[in-house]
Design a protein around this motif. Structure first.
Motif, mmCIF file in Angstrom:
data_model
loop_
_atom_site.group_PDB
_atom_site.id
_atom_site.type_symbol
_atom_site.label_atom_id
_atom_site.label_comp_id
_atom_site.label_asym_id
_atom_site.label_seq_id
_atom_site.Cartn_x
_atom_site.Cartn_y
_atom_site.Cartn_z
ATOM 1 N N PRO A 3 -19.142 39.554 -19.974
ATOM 2 C CA PRO A 3 -19.766 38.985 -21.174
ATOM 3 C C PRO A 3 -20.257 40.058 -22.151
ATOM 4 O O PRO A 3 -20.186 39.873 -23.365
ATOM 5 C CB PRO A 3 -20.940 38.182 -20.614
ATOM 6 C CG PRO A 3 -20.546 37.856 -19.217
ATOM 7 C CD PRO A 3 -19.716 39.013 -18.749
ATOM 8 N N LEU A 4 -20.742 41.174 -21.640
ATOM 9 C CA LEU A 4 -21.188 42.255 -22.511
ATOM 10 C C LEU A 4 -20.024 42.817 -23.327
ATOM 11 O O LEU A 4 -20.200 43.189 -24.486
ATOM 12 C CB LEU A 4 -21.836 43.356 -21.674
ATOM 13 C CG LEU A 4 -22.501 44.490 -22.438
ATOM 14 C CD1 LEU A 4 -23.622 43.954 -23.325
ATOM 15 C CD2 LEU A 4 -23.054 45.513 -21.466
ATOM 16 N N PRO A 40 -10.725 50.038 -28.734
ATOM 17 C CA PRO A 40 -11.289 49.365 -27.553
ATOM 18 C C PRO A 40 -10.856 47.906 -27.433
ATOM 19 O O PRO A 40 -10.660 47.400 -26.322
ATOM 20 C CB PRO A 40 -12.805 49.448 -27.765
ATOM 21 C CG PRO A 40 -12.999 50.547 -28.743
ATOM 22 C CD PRO A 40 -11.780 50.571 -29.591
ATOM 23 N N LEU A 41 -10.663 47.242 -28.563
ATOM 24 C CA LEU A 41 -10.219 45.844 -28.510
ATOM 25 C C LEU A 41 -8.812 45.748 -27.928
ATOM 26 O O LEU A 41 -8.538 44.888 -27.088
ATOM 27 C CB LEU A 41 -10.250 45.227 -29.907
ATOM 28 C CG LEU A 41 -11.599 45.202 -30.597
ATOM 29 C CD1 LEU A 41 -11.459 44.657 -31.997
ATOM 30 C CD2 LEU A 41 -12.589 44.398 -29.801
ATOM 31 N N MET A 69 -17.113 43.362 -28.484
ATOM 32 C CA MET A 69 -15.953 43.070 -29.329
ATOM 33 C C MET A 69 -16.383 42.446 -30.647
ATOM 34 O O MET A 69 -15.865 42.789 -31.707
ATOM 35 C CB MET A 69 -14.978 42.150 -28.599
ATOM 36 C CG MET A 69 -14.217 42.832 -27.493
ATOM 37 S SD MET A 69 -13.193 41.703 -26.503
ATOM 38 C CE MET A 69 -11.980 41.196 -27.681
ATOM 39 N N VAL A 70 -17.350 41.544 -30.580
ATOM 40 C CA VAL A 70 -17.851 40.906 -31.796
ATOM 41 C C VAL A 70 -18.498 41.949 -32.708
ATOM 42 O O VAL A 70 -18.267 41.956 -33.927
ATOM 43 C CB VAL A 70 -18.848 39.772 -31.451
ATOM 44 C CG1 VAL A 70 -19.562 39.278 -32.688
ATOM 45 C CG2 VAL A 70 -18.126 38.642 -30.746
ATOM 46 N N LEU A 71 -19.293 42.848 -32.136
ATOM 47 C CA LEU A 71 -19.924 43.893 -32.938
ATOM 48 C C LEU A 71 -18.892 44.830 -33.559
ATOM 49 O O LEU A 71 -19.033 45.231 -34.722
ATOM 50 C CB LEU A 71 -20.902 44.694 -32.083
ATOM 51 C CG LEU A 71 -22.213 43.997 -31.738
ATOM 52 C CD1 LEU A 71 -23.035 44.865 -30.782
ATOM 53 C CD2 LEU A 71 -23.011 43.706 -32.997
ATOM 54 N N VAL A 72 -17.868 45.174 -32.820
ATOM 55 C CA VAL A 72 -16.819 46.049 -33.345
ATOM 56 C C VAL A 72 -16.087 45.376 -34.490
ATOM 57 O O VAL A 72 -15.840 45.980 -35.542
ATOM 58 C CB VAL A 72 -15.837 46.464 -32.222
ATOM 59 C CG1 VAL A 72 -14.585 47.088 -32.782
ATOM 60 C CG2 VAL A 72 -16.515 47.412 -31.260
ATOM 61 N N GLY A 89 -18.331 45.326 -37.530
ATOM 62 C CA GLY A 89 -18.374 46.647 -38.148
ATOM 63 C C GLY A 89 -17.101 46.971 -38.902
ATOM 64 O O GLY A 89 -17.143 47.542 -40.001
ATOM 65 N N ALA A 90 -15.957 46.622 -38.336
ATOM 66 C CA ALA A 90 -14.681 46.855 -39.009
ATOM 67 C C ALA A 90 -14.594 46.044 -40.290
ATOM 68 O O ALA A 90 -14.127 46.531 -41.323
ATOM 69 C CB ALA A 90 -13.523 46.519 -38.079
ATOM 70 N N TRP A 91 -15.051 44.817 -40.238
ATOM 71 C CA TRP A 91 -15.026 43.966 -41.430
ATOM 72 C C TRP A 91 -15.956 44.514 -42.507
ATOM 73 O O TRP A 91 -15.585 44.587 -43.680
ATOM 74 C CB TRP A 91 -15.421 42.533 -41.063
ATOM 75 C CG TRP A 91 -15.519 41.646 -42.247
ATOM 76 C CD1 TRP A 91 -14.486 41.137 -42.990
ATOM 77 C CD2 TRP A 91 -16.720 41.168 -42.854
ATOM 78 N NE1 TRP A 91 -14.981 40.375 -44.014
ATOM 79 C CE2 TRP A 91 -16.349 40.381 -43.954
ATOM 80 C CE3 TRP A 91 -18.065 41.333 -42.572
ATOM 81 C CZ2 TRP A 91 -17.287 39.752 -44.773
ATOM 82 C CZ3 TRP A 91 -18.997 40.712 -43.383
ATOM 83 C CH2 TRP A 91 -18.607 39.935 -44.469
ATOM 84 N N LEU A 92 -17.159 44.918 -42.121
ATOM 85 C CA LEU A 92 -18.099 45.460 -43.100
ATOM 86 C C LEU A 92 -17.572 46.749 -43.730
ATOM 87 O O LEU A 92 -17.756 46.987 -44.930
ATOM 88 C CB LEU A 92 -19.456 45.723 -42.442
ATOM 89 C CG LEU A 92 -20.289 44.495 -42.101
ATOM 90 C CD1 LEU A 92 -21.511 44.896 -41.289
ATOM 91 C CD2 LEU A 92 -20.714 43.769 -43.359
ATOM 92 N N THR A 93 -16.927 47.570 -42.942
ATOM 93 C CA THR A 93 -16.407 48.833 -43.444
ATOM 94 C C THR A 93 -15.221 48.643 -44.372
ATOM 95 O O THR A 93 -15.044 49.383 -45.341
ATOM 96 C CB THR A 93 -15.995 49.746 -42.274
ATOM 97 O OG1 THR A 93 -17.108 49.897 -41.406
ATOM 98 C CG2 THR A 93 -15.544 51.099 -42.745
ATOM 99 N N SER A 94 -14.395 47.660 -44.095
ATOM 100 C CA SER A 94 -13.160 47.498 -44.852
ATOM 101 C C SER A 94 -13.291 46.598 -46.065
ATOM 102 O O SER A 94 -12.310 46.390 -46.779
ATOM 103 C CB SER A 94 -12.051 46.962 -43.940
ATOM 104 O OG SER A 94 -12.379 45.651 -43.506
#
Length: 84
Positions: A62-63, A45-46, A68-71, A74-79
């Motif tokens: 804005p939403l 999506p980014l 994008m920030v949440l994605v 999440g990617a950072w937390l997962t990796s």
């Protein structure tokens, strides 16, 4: 109506786009594991938003920026590397 030129034009799309993506994803999953390799799908999506702005001159709501920030979070937390 059916046209062979249109049908044949789909072959490079399937081989190059889908085929290479599948090979690269399988290679990535083999190297880093399935859960960490799935982070690549978070970025789709980014890339779509960035290409929409760059190629089609679309505006970003804005939403969408919040999403994008949440994605990315999440990617950072997962990796992240596992703690021992």
């Amino acid at each position: 109506t059916f046209a062979w030129s249109s049908a044949l034009a789909m072959i490079p799309l399937g081989v190059v786009g889908t085929g290479l993506a599948l090979v690269w994803m399988a290679d990535l999953a083999g190297r880093v594991g399935g859960s960490r390799a799935s982070v690549a799908t978070y970025l789709i999506p980014l890339v779509a938003i960035v290409l929409g702005v760059a190629v089609r001159d679309e505006t970003i709501a804005p939403l969408a920026l919040g999403g994008m920030v949440l994605v990315l979070l999440g990617a950072w937390l997962t990796s992240r590397a596992e703690r021992r």
